[in-house]
Motif scaffolding. Structure first.
Motif, PDB file in Angstrom:
ATOM      1  N   PHE A  67       7.156  10.173   5.496  1.00 41.79           N
ATOM      2  CA  PHE A  67       6.651   9.520   4.292  1.00 41.79           C
ATOM      3  C   PHE A  67       7.578   9.784   3.117  1.00 41.79           C
ATOM      4  CE2 PHE A  67       3.878   8.692   0.709  1.00 41.79           C
ATOM      5  CZ  PHE A  67       3.221   7.552   1.110  1.00 41.79           C
ATOM      6  N   SER A  68       8.094  11.007   3.022  1.00 42.02           N
ATOM      7  CA  SER A  68       9.043  11.333   1.951  1.00 42.02           C
ATOM      8  C   SER A  68      10.309  10.506   2.086  1.00 42.02           C
ATOM      9  CB  SER A  68       9.404  12.815   1.979  1.00 42.02           C
ATOM     10  OG  SER A  68       8.300  13.608   1.677  1.00 42.02           O
ATOM     11  N   CYS A  69      10.792  10.381   3.310  1.00 46.86           N
ATOM     12  CA  CYS A  69      11.989   9.579   3.550  1.00 46.86           C
ATOM     13  C   CYS A  69      11.766   8.150   3.076  1.00 46.86           C
ATOM     14  CB  CYS A  69      12.347   9.603   5.033  1.00 46.86           C
ATOM     15  SG  CYS A  69      13.802   8.626   5.448  1.00 46.86           S
ATOM     16  N   PHE A  70      10.614   7.587   3.420  1.00 48.36           N
ATOM     17  CA  PHE A  70      10.323   6.212   3.019  1.00 48.36           C
ATOM     18  C   PHE A  70      10.191   6.106   1.502  1.00 48.36           C
ATOM     19  CE2 PHE A  70       7.415   2.781   1.954  1.00 48.36           C
ATOM     20  CZ  PHE A  70       8.028   1.717   2.586  1.00 48.36           C
ATOM     21  N   HIS A  71       9.468   7.048   0.897  1.00 42.45           N
ATOM     22  CA  HIS A  71       9.217   6.991  -0.553  1.00 42.45           C
ATOM     23  C   HIS A  71      10.517   7.071  -1.350  1.00 42.45           C
ATOM     24  CE1 HIS A  71       7.330   7.544  -4.415  1.00 42.45           C
ATOM     25  NE2 HIS A  71       7.942   8.693  -4.578  1.00 42.45           N
ATOM     26  N   TYR A  72      11.411   7.951  -0.954  1.00 42.51           N
ATOM     27  CA  TYR A  72      12.644   8.155  -1.705  1.00 42.51           C
ATOM     28  C   TYR A  72      13.800   7.281  -1.202  1.00 42.51           C
ATOM     29  CZ  TYR A  72      10.189  12.175  -3.617  1.00 42.51           C
ATOM     30  OH  TYR A  72       9.269  12.981  -4.239  1.00 42.51           O
ATOM     31  N   SER A  73      13.540   6.435  -0.215  1.00 41.85           N
ATOM     32  CA  SER A  73      14.591   5.611   0.379  1.00 41.85           C
ATOM     33  C   SER A  73      15.182   4.626  -0.632  1.00 41.85           C
ATOM     34  CB  SER A  73      14.021   4.827   1.567  1.00 41.85           C
ATOM     35  OG  SER A  73      14.991   3.951   2.089  1.00 41.85           O
ATOM     36  N   GLN A  74      16.502   4.529  -0.618  1.00 42.03           N
ATOM     37  CA  GLN A  74      17.211   3.572  -1.462  1.00 42.03           C
ATOM     38  C   GLN A  74      17.772   2.420  -0.632  1.00 42.03           C
ATOM     39  OE1 GLN A  74      17.393   3.786  -4.850  1.00 42.03           O
ATOM     40  NE2 GLN A  74      16.037   5.554  -4.671  1.00 42.03           N
ATOM     41  N   ALA A  75      17.577   2.492   0.691  1.00 45.97           N
ATOM     42  CA  ALA A  75      18.132   1.483   1.598  1.00 45.97           C
ATOM     43  C   ALA A  75      17.400   0.157   1.444  1.00 45.97           C
ATOM     44  CB  ALA A  75      18.024   1.965   3.048  1.00 45.97           C
ATOM     45  N   GLN A  76      18.086  -0.902   1.840  1.00 49.64           N
ATOM     46  CA  GLN A  76      17.482  -2.236   1.835  1.00 49.64           C
ATOM     47  C   GLN A  76      17.467  -2.745   3.264  1.00 49.64           C
ATOM     48  OE1 GLN A  76      15.960  -3.862  -0.532  1.00 49.64           O
ATOM     49  NE2 GLN A  76      16.374  -2.220  -1.989  1.00 49.64           N
ATOM     50  N   PRO A  77      16.351  -3.112   3.848  1.00 52.53           N
ATOM     51  CA  PRO A  77      15.006  -3.013   3.317  1.00 52.53           C
ATOM     52  C   PRO A  77      14.567  -1.547   3.233  1.00 52.53           C
ATOM     53  CG  PRO A  77      14.905  -3.791   5.574  1.00 52.53           C
ATOM     54  CD  PRO A  77      16.362  -3.709   5.197  1.00 52.53           C
ATOM     55  N   GLY A  79      13.187   1.950   3.527  1.00 52.42           N
ATOM     56  CA  GLY A  79      12.778   2.744   4.669  1.00 52.42           C
ATOM     57  C   GLY A  79      13.561   2.486   5.933  1.00 52.42           C
ATOM     58  N   SER A  80      14.509   1.573   5.906  1.00 54.45           N
ATOM     59  CA  SER A  80      15.265   1.264   7.126  1.00 54.45           C
ATOM     60  C   SER A  80      16.118   2.445   7.576  1.00 54.45           C
ATOM     61  CB  SER A  80      16.131   0.024   6.926  1.00 54.45           C
ATOM     62  OG  SER A  80      17.061   0.227   5.885  1.00 54.45           O
ATOM     63  N   ALA A  85      12.940   9.732  11.456  1.00 55.00           N
ATOM     64  CA  ALA A  85      11.782  10.502  10.996  1.00 55.00           C
ATOM     65  C   ALA A  85      10.482   9.889  11.505  1.00 55.00           C
ATOM     66  CB  ALA A  85      11.779  10.586   9.475  1.00 55.00           C
ATOM     67  N   PHE A  86      10.374   8.565  11.463  1.00 57.15           N
ATOM     68  CA  PHE A  86       9.154   7.916  11.950  1.00 57.15           C
ATOM     69  C   PHE A  86       9.041   8.014  13.464  1.00 57.15           C
ATOM     70  CE2 PHE A  86       8.969   6.020   7.732  1.00 57.15           C
ATOM     71  CZ  PHE A  86       7.606   6.084   7.486  1.00 57.15           C
ATOM     72  N   SER A  87      10.148   7.991  14.155  1.00 57.66           N
ATOM     73  CA  SER A  87      10.141   8.147  15.599  1.00 57.66           C
ATOM     74  C   SER A  87       9.641   9.543  15.985  1.00 57.66           C
ATOM     75  CB  SER A  87      11.543   7.908  16.156  1.00 57.66           C
ATOM     76  OG  SER A  87      11.563   8.092  17.536  1.00 57.66           O
ATOM     77  N   THR A  88      10.115  10.558  15.274  1.00 56.95           N
ATOM     78  CA  THR A  88       9.672  11.932  15.518  1.00 56.95           C
ATOM     79  C   THR A  88       8.176  12.066  15.245  1.00 56.95           C
ATOM     80  OG1 THR A  88      11.854  12.744  14.899  1.00 56.95           O
ATOM     81  CG2 THR A  88      10.060  14.347  14.899  1.00 56.95           C
TER      82      THR A  88
END
Length: 149
Positions: A67-77, A79-80, A85-88
């Motif tokens: 969730f932290s990775c997604f929240h702070y993600s700067q990638a487009q789209p 969370g990509s 992290a989501f797989s783990t």
């Protein structure tokens, strides 16, 4: 002057007209604004009820990392860059099926696609589209018997 009487666990207060004639002097403390998912400083509020307790439990660490990775993600789209992290987190949740209810789509994948295959008939038509002859109701049967007599 008011009168108080106790009846077991209950307390009854009788107020007079004089008690109600003066305004109340009680000062209530100001309520704090409810915190949402994101705190004022931009951090994640892991105690937010909107997370449904996902931040705690056997996979709480994995959830917080994803969730932290997604929240702070700067990638487009957005969370990509968080696939790992989501797989783990997903692997961890599969280890605790009693705690984390499995998604319907994942159940179909675990069946080797049998869930989807069983929904399709041999003719290539979906079962929902195939019309079955309607069963005769009891009144229809009686009407047929009456005509036959």
């Amino acid at each position: 002057m008011s009168l108080c009487k106790s009846y077991g666990k209950d307390q009854v207060i009788f107020a007079t007209k004089e008690d109600h004639a003066t305004p109340s002097t009680i000062v209530l403390p100001e309520s704090e604004p409810r915190q949402g998912l994101i705190l004022e400083n931009g951090d994640i509020n892991w105690n937010c009820p909107c997370l449904g307790g996902m931040a705690i439990g056997p996979c709480g660490n994995e959830f917080r990392e994803a969730f932290s990775c997604f929240h702070y993600s700067q990638a487009q789209p957005k969370g990509s860059d968080c696939y790992e992290a989501f797989s783990t987190m997903n692997e961890c949740m599969r280890d605790y099926p009693g705690v984390y209810k499995q998604n319907q789509n994942e159940d179909e994948d675990d069946d080797g696609g049998a869930g989807v295959a069983s929904m399709i008939t041999d003719d290539g038509e979906e079962e929902d589209d195939v019309e079955e002859p309607s069963a005769k109701t009891e009144s229809d049967s009686k009407a047929v018997e009456t005509k036959a007599k």
